[in-house]
Every structure is written in structure tokens, then in C-alpha cells.
Scaffold this active site. Structure first.
Site, PDB file in Angstrom:
ATOM      1  N   ARG A  66     -24.983  37.884 -26.441  1.00  0.00           N
ATOM      2  CA  ARG A  66     -23.700  37.448 -27.266  1.00  0.00           C
ATOM      3  C   ARG A  66     -24.093  36.301 -28.250  1.00  0.00           C
ATOM      4  NH1 ARG A  66     -21.865  38.935 -22.242  1.00  0.00           N
ATOM      5  NH2 ARG A  66     -22.323  37.075 -21.506  1.00  0.00           N
ATOM      6  N   GLU A 103     -28.486  32.564 -10.942  1.00  0.00           N
ATOM      7  CA  GLU A 103     -27.998  32.176  -9.504  1.00  0.00           C
ATOM      8  C   GLU A 103     -28.455  33.195  -8.423  1.00  0.00           C
ATOM      9  OE1 GLU A 103     -23.765  33.056 -10.328  1.00  0.00           O
ATOM     10  OE2 GLU A 103     -23.226  32.064  -8.586  1.00  0.00           O
TER      11      GLU A 103
END
Ligand code: AMP
Length: 180
Positions: A66, A103
Site C-alpha cells: 500500500r 507479530e
């Protein structure tokens, strides 16, 4: 008559929160409603370029994927080149690589070894700052390739994840900060 430029609050209202995407517990910030509105998209690009003027930046670096959308538009606005930082294995020529923690697990991003002339003035752009791992790795790649970072600009910052702590001493700006 032109419409007035959007405020940060206008852009914030257009960002759609999608709970539990792509996995449970993640509050995904969907920017597609911002992109779909020319006023909001243009206002976001203007803000991401600010305070730089054409001639002050040599290259705008966008982070896969993005970040590319915004970085390309910011680069044209600043009459600078656009340099992609991509996921490992996507760039065709020789690359520098950096791995960083996600994560869960890890990721590797890459930049072409000849992306910049030595000392090029670089603005790094991404859509969102979360834990800061991606931006930190991208900043290291830019410097490895000979670029000099003037700023790191994000549309969105997730304040609670404290990504700024991974980018000490770097000039960071974010337009919209979410507490969660
Ligand atoms: P981080 O390395 O944790 O700062 O993650 C930043 C990168 O992951 C950016 O390139 C974002 O596009 C993406 N990202 C992380 N968290 C989110 C989220 N909650 N919503 C949308 N994109 C995210």
C-alpha cells in the site's frame, strides 16, 4: 469552485476499521475509501509530501504494497524519483535485504543495490505505522543503498503499538493517530 482541502478529521472518518482481519485480534485499517475519493486521496498525498517542496527530495521510497500507491503520487508531486522496497524475491536485479520480526514469525524486504546515487535525499512513505518493524527495516535498507533519510511519513499511526520507539532520532510524521 474547488472544494476546500480535506482536514485530518475528514480523512480519519473515511478510514474503515475491519475487526479480525487478516486474523483474530487485528483491527485492520482499510484505506480503500480514502483512495476512492479524489479529494481525500489528493489531500492525503499533499499531506504526505508536506513540508517538502519540489527539488528538496531526490527519491520517495514506498513500502510494499500500500505504500507504493501513496509514494508514487508523492514522488510525482515533489518531482522526485520513486523507489520500491519490496518483499524478498520480487525485485529482479541485485538487492540488499533486511529481515525483521512480525507479530508472528518474520519477513524479509529488499531494495535494489543501485536504487540511489550516493547521498540521495530520501522521503520514506508507508500507509501505516504499527510496531515499526517494517519502517525500521526499510530505513536500514535505504541507508545501506546510500540514501539519506529526510523523513518518514505515514498516513496512519497505531499509537498503542509504540512503533516510534523503533525509529529513534528519525523525523516521523503521521496524519491520523488511532489509540487502539
Ligand atoms: P509494522 O511493521 O508492525 O509497523 O507494520 C506496518 C506494516 O503492516 C504496514 O506496511 C501496514 O500496511 C501493515 N499493517 C500493520 N498493521 C496494520 C493494520 N492494523 N491495518 C492495516 N495495515 C497494517
Amino acid at each position: 469552485m474547488h472544494a476546500p482541502p480535506p482536514t485530518p478529521a475528514d480523512i480519519r472518518r473515511a478510514i474503515r476499521n475491519v475487526p479480525d482481519f487478516p486474523k483474530p485480534g487485528i483491527q485492520f485499517k482499510d484505506i480503500t475509501p480514502v483512495l476512492a475519493d479524489p479529494g481525500l486521496f489528493g489531500g492525503s498525498v499533499a499531506w504526505l509530501a508536506d513540508p517538502f517542496q519540489p527539488g528538496q527530495v531526490d527519491a520517495v521510497v514506498g513500502i510494499d504494497a500500500r505504500g507504493f500507491i501513496f509514494a508514487a503520487a508523492v514522488a510525482l508531486r515533489l518531482r522526485a524519483g520513486m523507489v520500491p522496497v519490496r518483499k524478498k524475491g520480487k525485485l529482479p536485479f541485485d538487492t540488499f535485504e533486511q529481515s525483521y520480526a512480525l507479530e508472528y514469525g518474520q519477513s524479509t524486504i529488499a531494495i535494489h543495490v543501485d536504487a540511489f546515487r550516493p547521498g540521495s535525499r530520501v522521503l520514506l512513505v508507508d500507509d501505516l505505522l504499527a510496531t515499526g518493524g517494517t519502517a525500521q527495516a526499510a530505513a536500514q535498507l535505504v541507508e545501506q543503498a546510500g540514501g539519506r533519510i529526510l523523513g518518514i511519513h505515514f498516513l496512519i499511526e497505531l499509537g498503542s503499538l509504540e512503533g516510534r520507539k523503533k525509529l529513534p532520532g528519525r523525523p516521523i510524521r503521521s496524519l491520523v493517530v488511532f489509540a487502539d
